[in-house]
Design a protein around this motif. Sequence first.
Motif, mmCIF file in Angstrom:
data_model
loop_
_atom_site.group_PDB
_atom_site.id
_atom_site.type_symbol
_atom_site.label_atom_id
_atom_site.label_comp_id
_atom_site.label_asym_id
_atom_site.label_seq_id
_atom_site.Cartn_x
_atom_site.Cartn_y
_atom_site.Cartn_z
ATOM 1 N N ARG A 144 -10.525 8.770 3.041
ATOM 2 C CA ARG A 144 -10.785 7.564 2.959
ATOM 3 C C ARG A 144 -9.885 6.816 1.720
ATOM 4 O O ARG A 144 -9.415 5.780 1.981
ATOM 5 C CB ARG A 144 -12.180 7.385 2.280
ATOM 6 C CG ARG A 144 -13.229 7.533 3.342
ATOM 7 C CD ARG A 144 -14.650 7.841 2.753
ATOM 8 N NE ARG A 144 -15.636 7.794 3.837
ATOM 9 C CZ ARG A 144 -15.633 8.747 4.765
ATOM 10 N NH1 ARG A 144 -14.891 9.670 4.797
ATOM 11 N NH2 ARG A 144 -16.530 8.693 5.618
ATOM 12 N N LEU A 145 -9.138 7.781 1.065
ATOM 13 C CA LEU A 145 -7.853 7.269 0.177
ATOM 14 C C LEU A 145 -6.923 6.845 1.184
ATOM 15 O O LEU A 145 -6.347 5.749 0.742
ATOM 16 C CB LEU A 145 -7.536 8.087 -0.778
ATOM 17 C CG LEU A 145 -8.478 8.385 -1.822
ATOM 18 C CD1 LEU A 145 -7.954 9.712 -2.950
ATOM 19 C CD2 LEU A 145 -8.628 7.369 -3.022
ATOM 20 N N ALA A 146 -6.534 7.895 2.018
ATOM 21 C CA ALA A 146 -5.551 7.723 3.130
ATOM 22 C C ALA A 146 -5.947 6.444 3.907
ATOM 23 O O ALA A 146 -4.946 5.933 4.367
ATOM 24 C CB ALA A 146 -5.364 8.914 4.036
ATOM 25 N N ALA A 147 -6.976 6.351 4.412
ATOM 26 C CA ALA A 147 -7.429 5.174 5.238
ATOM 27 C C ALA A 147 -7.109 3.867 4.783
ATOM 28 O O ALA A 147 -7.251 2.976 5.267
ATOM 29 C CB ALA A 147 -8.849 5.502 5.770
ATOM 30 N N PRO A 167 -15.618 3.414 0.422
ATOM 31 C CA PRO A 167 -14.843 2.740 1.444
ATOM 32 C C PRO A 167 -13.546 2.321 1.248
ATOM 33 O O PRO A 167 -13.055 2.008 -0.122
ATOM 34 C CB PRO A 167 -15.661 1.257 1.301
ATOM 35 C CG PRO A 167 -17.083 1.608 0.712
ATOM 36 C CD PRO A 167 -16.781 2.796 -0.488
ATOM 37 N N PRO A 168 -12.724 2.326 2.021
ATOM 38 C CA PRO A 168 -11.308 1.998 2.056
ATOM 39 C C PRO A 168 -10.864 0.688 1.491
ATOM 40 O O PRO A 168 -10.002 0.352 0.578
ATOM 41 C CB PRO A 168 -10.791 1.895 3.444
ATOM 42 C CG PRO A 168 -11.587 3.220 3.892
ATOM 43 C CD PRO A 168 -12.887 3.027 3.540
ATOM 44 N N GLU A 169 -11.990 -0.335 1.793
ATOM 45 C CA GLU A 169 -11.840 -1.541 1.241
ATOM 46 C C GLU A 169 -11.894 -1.500 -0.495
ATOM 47 O O GLU A 169 -11.155 -2.494 -0.838
ATOM 48 C CB GLU A 169 -12.819 -2.418 1.672
ATOM 49 C CG GLU A 169 -12.903 -2.575 3.274
ATOM 50 C CD GLU A 169 -13.418 -1.464 4.078
ATOM 51 O OE1 GLU A 169 -13.095 -1.669 5.276
ATOM 52 O OE2 GLU A 169 -14.111 -0.680 3.659
ATOM 53 N N GLY A 172 -17.821 -3.074 -7.088
ATOM 54 C CA GLY A 172 -18.011 -1.812 -6.623
ATOM 55 C C GLY A 172 -18.590 -1.825 -5.224
ATOM 56 O O GLY A 172 -18.782 -2.876 -4.827
ATOM 57 N N ASP A 173 -19.279 -0.561 -4.799
ATOM 58 C CA ASP A 173 -19.703 -0.582 -3.436
ATOM 59 C C ASP A 173 -20.903 0.628 -3.668
ATOM 60 O O ASP A 173 -20.457 1.799 -4.028
ATOM 61 C CB ASP A 173 -18.630 -0.190 -2.319
ATOM 62 C CG ASP A 173 -19.215 -0.235 -1.010
ATOM 63 O OD1 ASP A 173 -20.243 0.359 -0.659
ATOM 64 O OD2 ASP A 173 -18.835 -1.110 -0.291
ATOM 65 N N ALA A 174 -21.973 0.232 -3.046
ATOM 66 C CA ALA A 174 -23.206 1.167 -3.212
ATOM 67 C C ALA A 174 -22.762 2.446 -2.255
ATOM 68 O O ALA A 174 -23.296 3.562 -2.669
ATOM 69 C CB ALA A 174 -24.516 0.641 -2.521
#
Length: 238
Positions: free
Chosen positions: A39-42, A113-115, A213-215
């Motif tokens: 996910r970091l790479a994406a 999430p990548p976002e 942030g993101d859940a």
Amino acid sequence: MTTLAILTAAGSGSRLGRDLPKALVELDGFPLVLHAARRLAASGVVDSIVVTAPDGLVGVMADLMAGDPHVGIPVRVTDGGPTRQASVAAGLALARPEDDVVLVHDAARPLVPPELVQRVVSAVRSGHGAVVPGLPVTDTVKQVRPDGDAELVTGTPDRSMLRAVQTPQGFARDLLVRAHHTGAERAAAEHLAATDDAGLVEALGEPVHIVPGDAAAFKITTERDLWLASLVLQETTA
């Protein structure tokens, strides 16, 4: 200039009740650390990753990363330290001269999430030296102190002003380096509880900014968390 992500993966994960480090516990067939690295790479905003591995498992982690086609950026693996702070410092020591932004992310948050990664990096590059993602606190929080066989409530903070922070946390590299030297010394001298890298920056008296942030970026701590993560993964891939 480039962005380095330090992926901390040296924790024992004893609360999961497994006989292997938490980062190597599998979620739907793949280790947590691999989910996080993918996910970091994406995100498209991370140029390289340094993984801090448990003692004696550098080779295992390196083979895991090298053999995965979804991690399409350079990955280096180094020994982590006995504490999270020591592990981050070990990863930071491998930063290249061109790495001007550094992210610190926990392998125990495999579904970031990548976002969200993009949001943090964008905020740092816009001029904020320290950026953490956070979610509003929904439960009422009480401050307490020991009082015999119970605890005495000493206050109720306004939860509208509280945030539960997540990772990745993002920093201007020079600020993070300074935080791990001067900030860590100051926090120890003043008995401040710096449980994350942002806390070390705060100990310097420097500002830290919050982005939404993101859940999905929740932390895997217990077996129930692992079960929930599997459900989230199935929903997102359905």
